[in-house]
Design a protein around this motif. Structure first.
Motif, PDB file in Angstrom:
ATOM      1  N   GLY A  31       0.792  -1.041  -0.063  1.00  0.00           N
ATOM      2  CA  GLY A  31      -0.127   0.071   0.037  1.00  0.00           C
ATOM      3  C   GLY A  31       0.681   1.168  -0.010  1.00  0.00           C
ATOM      4  N   CYS A  32       0.806   2.120   1.027  1.00  0.00           N
ATOM      5  CA  CYS A  32       1.365   3.340   1.033  1.00  0.00           C
ATOM      6  C   CYS A  32       2.816   3.238   1.116  1.00  0.00           C
ATOM      7  CB  CYS A  32       0.994   3.932   2.345  1.00  0.00           C
ATOM      8  SG  CYS A  32      -0.819   4.361   2.445  1.00  0.00           S
ATOM      9  N   ASP A  53       0.928  -8.890   0.474  1.00  0.00           N
ATOM     10  CA  ASP A  53      -0.014  -8.124   0.695  1.00  0.00           C
ATOM     11  C   ASP A  53      -1.390  -8.994   0.520  1.00  0.00           C
ATOM     12  OD1 ASP A  53      -2.361  -6.129   1.130  1.00  0.00           O
ATOM     13  OD2 ASP A  53      -0.744  -4.830   1.392  1.00  0.00           O
ATOM     14  N   PHE A  57      -7.031  -3.285  -3.744  1.00  0.00           N
ATOM     15  CA  PHE A  57      -7.254  -1.810  -4.070  1.00  0.00           C
ATOM     16  C   PHE A  57      -8.742  -1.355  -3.847  1.00  0.00           C
ATOM     17  CE2 PHE A  57      -2.849  -1.676  -5.577  1.00  0.00           C
ATOM     18  CZ  PHE A  57      -2.340  -0.997  -4.740  1.00  0.00           C
ATOM     19  N   ASN A  61      -8.214   4.068  -1.235  1.00  0.00           N
ATOM     20  CA  ASN A  61      -6.724   4.263  -1.286  1.00  0.00           C
ATOM     21  C   ASN A  61      -6.114   5.233  -2.497  1.00  0.00           C
ATOM     22  OD1 ASN A  61      -6.801   0.448  -1.266  1.00  0.00           O
ATOM     23  ND2 ASN A  61      -6.760   1.857   0.347  1.00  0.00           N
ATOM     24  N   GLN A  65      -1.962   5.807  -2.195  1.00  0.00           N
ATOM     25  CA  GLN A  65      -1.055   4.638  -2.578  1.00  0.00           C
ATOM     26  C   GLN A  65      -0.552   4.437  -3.948  1.00  0.00           C
ATOM     27  OE1 GLN A  65      -3.076   1.140  -0.744  1.00  0.00           O
ATOM     28  NE2 GLN A  65      -3.335   2.003   1.012  1.00  0.00           N
ATOM     29  N   ALA A  68      -2.501   2.497  -6.683  1.00  0.00           N
ATOM     30  CA  ALA A  68      -3.939   2.505  -6.544  1.00  0.00           C
ATOM     31  C   ALA A  68      -4.469   3.705  -7.477  1.00  0.00           C
ATOM     32  CB  ALA A  68      -4.439   2.958  -5.109  1.00  0.00           C
ATOM     33  N   LYS A  77      -3.449  -6.151  -4.518  1.00  0.00           N
ATOM     34  CA  LYS A  77      -2.518  -4.954  -4.318  1.00  0.00           C
ATOM     35  C   LYS A  77      -1.170  -5.575  -5.034  1.00  0.00           C
ATOM     36  CE  LYS A  77      -4.148  -2.159  -0.837  1.00  0.00           C
ATOM     37  NZ  LYS A  77      -4.008  -1.632   0.554  1.00  0.00           N
ATOM     38  N   ASP A 121      -0.242  -3.423   7.469  1.00  0.00           N
ATOM     39  CA  ASP A 121      -1.281  -2.469   8.052  1.00  0.00           C
ATOM     40  C   ASP A 121      -0.920  -2.376   9.670  1.00  0.00           C
ATOM     41  OD1 ASP A 121      -4.277  -2.404   9.244  1.00  0.00           O
ATOM     42  OD2 ASP A 121      -4.178  -1.628   7.102  1.00  0.00           O
TER      43      ASP A 121
END
Length: 252
Positions: A31-32, A53, A57, A61, A65, A68, A77, A121
């Motif tokens: 993600g980020c 992951d 998405f 997001n 991200q 995304a 993802k 996360d």
């Protein structure tokens, strides 16, 4: 050396670029933090990445991200980030763990890697601890970052240094199962909150399992993280190690 990395010369040598091409980075979370870090690493010349992951998405997001977009909403993802990275370097070697990293596969995920990035996360702290424990068993550094508004904090854990359990105030032998529902303390990321954030805000966000965040903070963290990782990989500079951290905050 490939032409696409030629602009690295002058900052790096050809030997440096070759070293990056031979390196493997295990990135838990796409993600980020994980997504932006992966893109920066691949653009710098890292030749092998492992991506993990378990999520897909969604529209929420897109504000922050890396992979995304409206075209990737609903896609896993890992697969979406893989495809994005391969457009940057088609010869990149990618290993995929689309069920995420957990206690059962953390050793396999980190084995043979050069560095580990923890982008798991925030609310899956038990999986993050499993990742850190596996990294320590394999003698690997773990780097992670957190964004708060316009700022970021970057933490680097040495394999023989202060542990994530010590930072969180929990026993190092606590079973992973017992850690489900636990979280890394926010004070570990920021000793002083921005003026627009109160502890009541933080408690509400944690209770709702939704922390507000924007793109700039999520880009700053990977930028610092990747800089420290690459400089360490090339033998130029030791990263700042926990309990110390690298912090940037543009609003007080």
């Amino acid at each position: 050396m490939k032409e696409q990395f030629s602009r690295n010369l002058g900052i790096m040598s050809e030997e440096d670029i070759d070293k990056l091409q031979g390196a493997t980075i295990a990135i838990a979370g796409c993600g980020c933090i994980g997504g932006f870090a992966a893109e920066l690493l691949v653009r710098m010349g890292i030749g092998k990445v492992r991506l993990s992951d378990p999520d897909t998405f969604d529209l929420t997001n897109i504000n922050r991200q890396c992979a995304a977009t409206h075209l990737t909403v609903g896609r896993p993802k890992v697969a979406a980030l893989r495809d994005h990275l391969l457009t940057i370097n088609p010869e990149l070697e990618v290993s995929e763990y689309d069920s995420g990293v957990n206690e059962s596969n953390a050793d396999e995920f980190v084995a043979g890697a050069d560095y580990v990035i923890d982008g798991i996360d925030y609310f899956a702290f038990h999986d993050a601890v499993a990742l850190h424990r596996a990294a320590r068993r394999h003698g690997l550094y773990v780097m992670t970052a957190a964004a708060l508004g316009f700022g970021t904090t970057v933490l680097t854990f040495a394999p023989d240094g202060v542990t994530i359990e010590q930072m969180a105030g929990i026993p190092e032998d606590m079973p992973i199962e017992a850690l489900k529902g636990a979280a890394f303390p926010p004070s570990g990321y920021a000793s002083q909150l921005p003026s627009y954030v109160t502890m009541e805000h933080v408690r509400t966000w944690l209770d709702n399992r939704s922390i507000p965040t924007i793109s700039v903070g999520q880009a700053l963290g990977p930028g610092v993280l990747v800089s420290q990782l690459v400089l360490h990989l090339l033998g130029r500079k030791t990263p700042i190690l926990v309990p110390d951290s690298y912090r940037i905050q543009f609003e007080d």
